[in-house]
Motif scaffolding. Structure first.
Motif, mmCIF file in Angstrom:
data_model
loop_
_atom_site.group_PDB
_atom_site.id
_atom_site.type_symbol
_atom_site.label_atom_id
_atom_site.label_comp_id
_atom_site.label_asym_id
_atom_site.label_seq_id
_atom_site.Cartn_x
_atom_site.Cartn_y
_atom_site.Cartn_z
ATOM 1 N N MET A 1 0.803 -1.196 0.074
ATOM 2 C CA MET A 1 -0.125 -0.020 -0.027
ATOM 3 C C MET A 1 0.795 1.200 -0.122
ATOM 4 N N LYS A 2 0.511 2.127 -0.882
ATOM 5 C CA LYS A 2 1.310 3.519 -1.028
ATOM 6 C C LYS A 2 0.659 4.539 -0.324
ATOM 7 N N TYR A 25 4.284 0.078 5.194
ATOM 8 C CA TYR A 25 3.759 0.985 3.662
ATOM 9 C C TYR A 25 5.029 1.549 3.159
ATOM 10 N N GLU A 44 -1.470 7.182 -7.868
ATOM 11 C CA GLU A 44 -0.535 6.293 -7.562
ATOM 12 C C GLU A 44 -0.821 5.849 -6.052
ATOM 13 N N PHE A 45 -1.545 6.717 -5.305
ATOM 14 C CA PHE A 45 -1.463 6.172 -3.573
ATOM 15 C C PHE A 45 -2.800 5.667 -3.438
ATOM 16 N N ASP A 46 -2.623 5.078 -2.187
ATOM 17 C CA ASP A 46 -3.937 4.470 -1.773
ATOM 18 C C ASP A 46 -4.403 5.254 -0.482
ATOM 19 N N LEU A 47 -3.599 6.392 0.137
ATOM 20 C CA LEU A 47 -4.096 6.964 0.903
ATOM 21 C C LEU A 47 -3.077 8.206 1.141
ATOM 22 N N SER A 70 -11.328 12.555 -7.467
ATOM 23 C CA SER A 70 -10.466 11.477 -6.731
ATOM 24 C C SER A 70 -11.292 10.874 -5.454
ATOM 25 N N ILE A 72 -9.763 8.821 -3.304
ATOM 26 C CA ILE A 72 -8.690 8.562 -2.314
ATOM 27 C C ILE A 72 -8.945 8.925 -0.832
ATOM 28 N N LEU A 115 -7.508 2.050 4.848
ATOM 29 C CA LEU A 115 -7.066 1.067 3.761
ATOM 30 C C LEU A 115 -7.812 -0.013 3.834
ATOM 31 N N ARG A 116 -8.463 -0.518 4.583
ATOM 32 C CA ARG A 116 -9.144 -1.997 4.396
ATOM 33 C C ARG A 116 -10.824 -1.524 4.176
#
Length: 224
Positions: A1-2, A25, A44-47, A70, A72, A115-116
């Motif tokens: 995860m990014k 991470y 590109e990022f998850d958070l 977005s 995000i 993230l989950r």
């Protein structure tokens, strides 16, 4: 995860980067609002972990621009601890809000929770009375009149209409709209409901958003 951190205080940014990296991470850092927004828009990022007071443009402007395209998850991490600041950050589209100074264990728990979280699969449209919501286009109309809502106001209204006729407690609303545990000393939900009423009910004879004393709130068609 990014994870992307936009934080202008370099010691804080370095601490966050090192700690989150040790937790497994991939972490990138920007110390500037303009550069950070460009990075966040890359997809590109998850958070995103976002400060408010930044050079270039502030965190409020960043999330406004980001939410145009977005979804995000955004965690505000800031020293601004006023209720109005928390409400503003969440209504602009923030998913969580943590005040400095903070415990890293709490930050990590919130990061993992965001993230989950599964993506939402909403209905295409919702309605109650003369109020209509186009979920995909994120448009709201009442009696043919367009109503402009913030991201959190839209999410709050969508939740209430999805459960129309049902009473939702403050803790249920806080959990589902803001992904946060409800603190009885925090009036984030009440403030958000009050602002939503101004836009959705003021100027209309029939009020859709109702307070059920001691229990919570509901949306229902034209009840006394």
């Amino acid at each position: 995860m990014k994870i992307l951190i936009i934080e202008d205080e370099q010691k804080s940014a370095l601490y966050l980067k090192n700690s989150l990296s040790e937790s497994g991470y991939q972490v990138s850092v920007s110390h500037d609002g303009i550069d950070g927004l460009f990075m966040a828009q890359s997809g590109e990022f998850d958070l995103l972990i976002l400060d408010v007071m930044l050079p270039g443009i502030d965190g409020w402007k960043i999330i406004e621009r980001l939410r145009e395209h977005s979804t995000i998850p955004v965690l505000f991490l800031t020293a601004r601890d006023g209720v109005e600041d928390r409400v503003k950050g969440l209504e602009l589209g923030g998913d969580d809000y943590l005040v400095k100074p903070f415990a890293y264990t709490e930050l990590l728990a919130r990061v993992r929770s965001l993230l989950r979280r599964p993506p939402l699969r909403p209905q295409d449209s919702l309605s109650v009375g003369d109020l209509h919501i186009d979920v995909l286009k994120r448009r709201v109309q009442r009696a043919g009149q367009r109503i402009e809502l913030t991201n959190k106001e839209f999410a709050l209204l969508q939740l209430l209409v999805q459960h129309q006729g049902q009473v939702l407690s403050r803790s249920q609303i806080a959990s589902q709209v803001w992904d946060m545990n409800f603190d009885s000393d925090t009036n984030v939900v009440d403030v958000a409901i009050r602002r939503l009423r101004v836009k959705v009910d003021d100027g209309f004879e029939h009020k859709l958003i109702q307070t059920v004393r001691g229990m919570g709130y509901r949306v229902e068609e034209y009840s006394a």
